[in-house]
Motif scaffolding. Sequence first.
Motif, PDB file in Angstrom:
ATOM      1  N   LYS A  42      38.770  38.707  31.399  1.00 34.59           N
ATOM      2  CA  LYS A  42      38.830  38.632  32.855  1.00 34.59           C
ATOM      3  C   LYS A  42      39.805  39.671  33.407  1.00 34.59           C
ATOM      4  O   LYS A  42      39.537  40.323  34.426  1.00 34.59           O
ATOM      5  N   GLU A  43      40.931  39.838  32.735  1.00 40.69           N
ATOM      6  CA  GLU A  43      41.954  40.788  33.172  1.00 40.69           C
ATOM      7  C   GLU A  43      41.416  42.216  33.176  1.00 40.69           C
ATOM      8  O   GLU A  43      41.602  42.970  34.144  1.00 40.69           O
ATOM      9  N   ASN A  44      40.726  42.608  32.101  1.00 38.20           N
ATOM     10  CA  ASN A  44      40.154  43.956  32.026  1.00 38.20           C
ATOM     11  C   ASN A  44      39.077  44.162  33.079  1.00 38.20           C
ATOM     12  O   ASN A  44      38.964  45.253  33.662  1.00 38.20           O
ATOM     13  N   GLU A  46      38.870  42.721  36.031  1.00 39.12           N
ATOM     14  CA  GLU A  46      39.496  42.846  37.357  1.00 39.12           C
ATOM     15  C   GLU A  46      40.079  44.244  37.549  1.00 39.12           C
ATOM     16  O   GLU A  46      39.929  44.861  38.610  1.00 39.12           O
ATOM     17  N   SER A  47      40.749  44.754  36.523  1.00 42.46           N
ATOM     18  CA  SER A  47      41.338  46.085  36.589  1.00 42.46           C
ATOM     19  C   SER A  47      40.259  47.160  36.737  1.00 42.46           C
ATOM     20  O   SER A  47      40.377  48.075  37.559  1.00 42.46           O
ATOM     21  N   ALA A  48      39.197  47.033  35.940  1.00 39.63           N
ATOM     22  CA  ALA A  48      38.105  48.012  36.000  1.00 39.63           C
ATOM     23  C   ALA A  48      37.395  47.972  37.349  1.00 39.63           C
ATOM     24  O   ALA A  48      37.045  49.012  37.911  1.00 39.63           O
ATOM     25  N   SER A  49      37.193  46.769  37.867  1.00 38.98           N
ATOM     26  CA  SER A  49      36.512  46.611  39.154  1.00 38.98           C
ATOM     27  C   SER A  49      37.254  47.342  40.272  1.00 38.98           C
ATOM     28  O   SER A  49      36.655  48.023  41.106  1.00 38.98           O
ATOM     29  N   LYS A  50      38.569  47.222  40.291  1.00 40.48           N
ATOM     30  CA  LYS A  50      39.380  47.900  41.311  1.00 40.48           C
ATOM     31  C   LYS A  50      39.199  49.414  41.223  1.00 40.48           C
ATOM     32  O   LYS A  50      39.061  50.104  42.242  1.00 40.48           O
ATOM     33  N   ALA A  51      39.206  49.927  40.012  1.00 41.65           N
ATOM     34  CA  ALA A  51      39.054  51.367  39.814  1.00 41.65           C
ATOM     35  C   ALA A  51      37.673  51.845  40.260  1.00 41.65           C
ATOM     36  O   ALA A  51      37.535  52.896  40.899  1.00 41.65           O
ATOM     37  N   LYS A  63      31.863  37.995  33.112  1.00 42.23           N
ATOM     38  CA  LYS A  63      32.686  37.595  31.967  1.00 42.23           C
ATOM     39  C   LYS A  63      31.786  36.890  30.961  1.00 42.23           C
ATOM     40  O   LYS A  63      31.206  35.837  31.243  1.00 42.23           O
ATOM     41  N   VAL A  64      31.651  37.486  29.795  1.00 45.03           N
ATOM     42  CA  VAL A  64      30.739  36.944  28.780  1.00 45.03           C
ATOM     43  C   VAL A  64      31.170  37.451  27.404  1.00 45.03           C
ATOM     44  O   VAL A  64      31.698  38.550  27.272  1.00 45.03           O
TER      45      VAL A  64
END
Length: 261
Positions: A42-44, A46-51, A63-64
């Motif tokens: 989930k953390e990765n 969220e970070s990727a989505s922002k970028a 998330k899967v």
Amino acid sequence: MIDYGFKNKIALITGGSRGIGLSIAESLAKQGAHIIICSRSKENLESASKALKKHNVEVLTIKVDALKQDAADFIVSEIKKRWDGVDILINNVGGGGRWGNERVEITNDSVWSEVFQKNALIAALLTSKLIPHMLKRKWGRVITISSIYGKEGGGRPWFAMAKSAEVALMKSLSLTNYLVRSGITFNTVAPGGIYIKGAGFEEELTKNPIKFKKMIEDEYPLGRMGTPEEVANVVTFLCSEQASLVNGSQITVDGGQTKSF
């Protein structure tokens, strides 16, 4: 910047929250494609989505865990809550090259099945489930990220077996007339050693920098490893209209690391 014609196309990149997957997602987003990325972190995500949203495209995160038997069905069901399907499928999720033991006979049986599931099987299931939308649109690109160990000997056998199966999948589909004559192409990209922060090669460098540098000197003709962006550049081209004649190919991105023709 070359216009590859991706504006408003929908692209799914599995394992797309970091490394090669994220670089591919960013490259396609820069060209105007809306992006779907999958990861178990989930953390990765969220970070990727922002970028990715900085490129003014829509981003869907899923998330899967690719090791779950129903992973492909779950991914497709999540996509269909927003879109009918995808135009571009990048089967990038994978791994297992360091799993198990160097001694094959003492490696747990589950390693064989799990590595195959995480690489070849999830790619096969997603491809088959997402083809109908491409057929309807009469256009599609399916690219699977394999490995140089799907091309020639080397690596642990369960990983080489799974990666060569990915190549076989793409080649077989590329010879299927009703698919490719509907504007869908199928190709494989086989990276060599790619340096990704937080991954295995960084660990090796930290543990023994002298040994690592000698390995680079001895095994890499360019005197360096590749970057995720260099793989993404090739994938982006393969997704484009400009690459419409490239179908059924396995393209090695390794700086000359492999020894086979």
